[in-house]
Design an enzyme around this catalytic site. Structure first.
Site, PDB file in Angstrom:
ATOM      1  CE1 TYR A 169      12.648  38.903  67.156  1.00 50.86           C
ATOM      2  CE2 TYR A 169      11.840  40.351  65.472  1.00 50.86           C
ATOM      3  CZ  TYR A 169      13.285  39.359  66.115  1.00 50.86           C
ATOM      4  OH  TYR A 169      14.883  38.867  65.809  1.00 50.86           O
TER       5      TYR A 169
ATOM      6  CD  GLU B  66      19.946  32.014  62.821  1.00 54.75           C
ATOM      7  OE1 GLU B  66      19.246  32.167  61.996  1.00 54.75           O
ATOM      8  OE2 GLU B  66      19.266  31.824  64.067  1.00 54.75           O
TER       9      GLU B  66
HETATM   10  N1  PDD Z   1      16.242  39.150  61.743  1.00 55.36           N
HETATM   11  N2  PDD Z   1      18.303  34.474  61.731  1.00 55.36           N
HETATM   12  C1  PDD Z   1      17.882  35.522  62.948  1.00 55.36           C
HETATM   13  C2  PDD Z   1      18.390  34.870  64.179  1.00 55.36           C
HETATM   14  C3  PDD Z   1      17.158  36.671  62.925  1.00 55.36           C
HETATM   15  O1  PDD Z   1      16.863  37.430  63.648  1.00 55.36           O
HETATM   16  C4  PDD Z   1      16.631  37.047  61.395  1.00 55.36           C
HETATM   17  C5  PDD Z   1      15.894  37.918  60.949  1.00 55.36           C
HETATM   18  C6  PDD Z   1      17.146  36.003  60.651  1.00 55.36           C
HETATM   19  C7  PDD Z   1      16.261  36.001  58.487  1.00 55.36           C
HETATM   20  O2  PDD Z   1      14.858  36.316  59.095  1.00 55.36           O
HETATM   21  P1  PDD Z   1      13.771  36.531  57.856  1.00 55.36           P
HETATM   22  O3  PDD Z   1      14.912  36.546  56.755  1.00 55.36           O
HETATM   23  O4  PDD Z   1      12.577  35.935  58.197  1.00 55.36           O
HETATM   24  O5  PDD Z   1      14.273  38.160  58.263  1.00 55.36           O
HETATM   25  C8  PDD Z   1      16.938  34.636  60.696  1.00 55.36           C
HETATM   26  C9  PDD Z   1      15.483  40.048  61.997  1.00 55.36           C
HETATM   27  C10 PDD Z   1      14.978  41.209  60.532  1.00 55.36           C
HETATM   28  C11 PDD Z   1      15.590  41.171  62.787  1.00 55.36           C
HETATM   29  O6  PDD Z   1      15.707  40.739  64.408  1.00 55.36           O
HETATM   30  O7  PDD Z   1      15.322  42.293  63.107  1.00 55.36           O
END
Ligand code: PDD
Length: 286
Positions: free
Chosen positions: A33, A179
């Site tokens: 996704y 993270e």
């Molecule tokens: N989550 N790490 C994880 C495990 C994540 O699920 C996300 C993002 C990020 C940050 O990625 P980005 O900057 O591309 O949003 C890091 C999204 C927002 C979610 O699952 O809703």
């Protein structure tokens, strides 16, 4: 009136979107996704999100059923069907419907689904005062670089944070920072911005890249390297970043203050740069 969603070639009310119980996304979590923030009706960093989607699809050996040009058209179309200026577009591709068998089906069509919701960014109070986080052992699998819909571990970890009244759970694996359950994590120490490198243990965040670009533009020294747990716990500043959180200061970790317990000066610099950058993107939308 129900929101409009997209499913396998058609736009329809979200509450009428149906997939088979045999969809491998439902049975195995066999899919990937993306979450794309939309500011003033303009998808933010869309080519980068589509590149990461392709990377995730390649990792799970699933052909991309939609070309980038078509994704772009469909996403703009979905955004246009919603009234909000700022939206959060969710899209997912699964390996489709097949008799239950762990091995891939010989034939089969991927399921493509998209929806959009209002983009909820942090409240002013959270930006000004920072947020609480807890910590936990990162017990997820070893392909955290794949944006997989198999998010059970992330859900369990995030629930731990919710029950502790915290916004996120900061994760450590083998003594180092990885993270958080749905965000990347940055550390500020001794005037330097530190982040774990993009490897198989973290999601390559789109916001992570934006933050690094903005930090470089501000002349901030950056180090991408393994960050031992003690170094993260002794940080002057700690941030979480994601498409919905943007950049957010963590001011308590496991109930203890981070640095002086207030959002730090480097956070304020980068947060402001992020807001200016967003405004610039919005102006281009006009
Ligand atoms: N989550 N790490 C994880 C495990 C994540 O699920 C996300 C993002 C990020 C940050 O990625 P980005 O900057 O591309 O949003 C890091 C999204 C927002 C979610 O699952 O809703």
């Amino acid at each position: 009136m129900s929101d409009i969603a997209y499913l396998n070639g058609e736009f329809l009310p979200l509450d009428q979107a149906r997939v088979s119980a045999l969809d491998r996304g439902f049975i195995f979590g066999d899919g990937v996704y993306e979450v794309i923030p939309v500011y003033s009706r303009r998808p933010f960093r869309l080519p980068e999100h589509l590149r990461r989607l392709q990377r995730s699809l390649d990792a799970i050996r699933l052909g991309n059923p939609v070309t980038d040009a078509e994704w772009t058209r469909l996403i703009h179309d979905l955004v246009a069907r919603h009234s909000g200026e700022d939206q959060s577009v969710y899209l997912q591709v699964t390996r489709g419907v097949a008799r239950r068998d762990h091995a891939f089906p010989k034939e089969g069509k991927p399921t493509v689904f998209m929806m959009s919701s209002p983009l909820v960014t942090p409240a002013r109070e959270q930006i000004e005062n920072g947020v609480a986080c807890i910590t936990a052992t990162d017990y997820r699998w070893l392909r955290c670089d794949v944006k997989s819909v198999s998010l059970l571990a992330n859900c369990l970890l995030r629930q731990q944070a919710a029950e502790a009244g915290a916004v996120e759970v900061v994760l450590f694996r083998d003594g180092c920072l990885t993270e958080a359950s749905a965000s990347n994590v940055f550390v500020v120490r001794g005037g330097k911005l530190l982040a774990p490198p993009k490897d198989h243990l973290i999601l390559p965040g789109i916001t992570y890249d934006v933050v690094l670009e903005l930090a470089a533009a501000k002349g901030i020294a950056v180090e991408l390297r393994a960050i031992p747990e003690q170094e993260a716990r002794g940080a002057d500043e700690l941030w979480v970043t994601s498409s919905s959180k943007e950049v957010l200061a963590v001011t308590t970790l496991d109930g203890k203050p981070v640095g002086n317990g207030r959002p730090g000066p480097m956070f304020r610099t980068v947060h402001q740069a992020f807001q200016e950058f967003k405004r610039k993107v919005m102006r281009h939308a006009a």
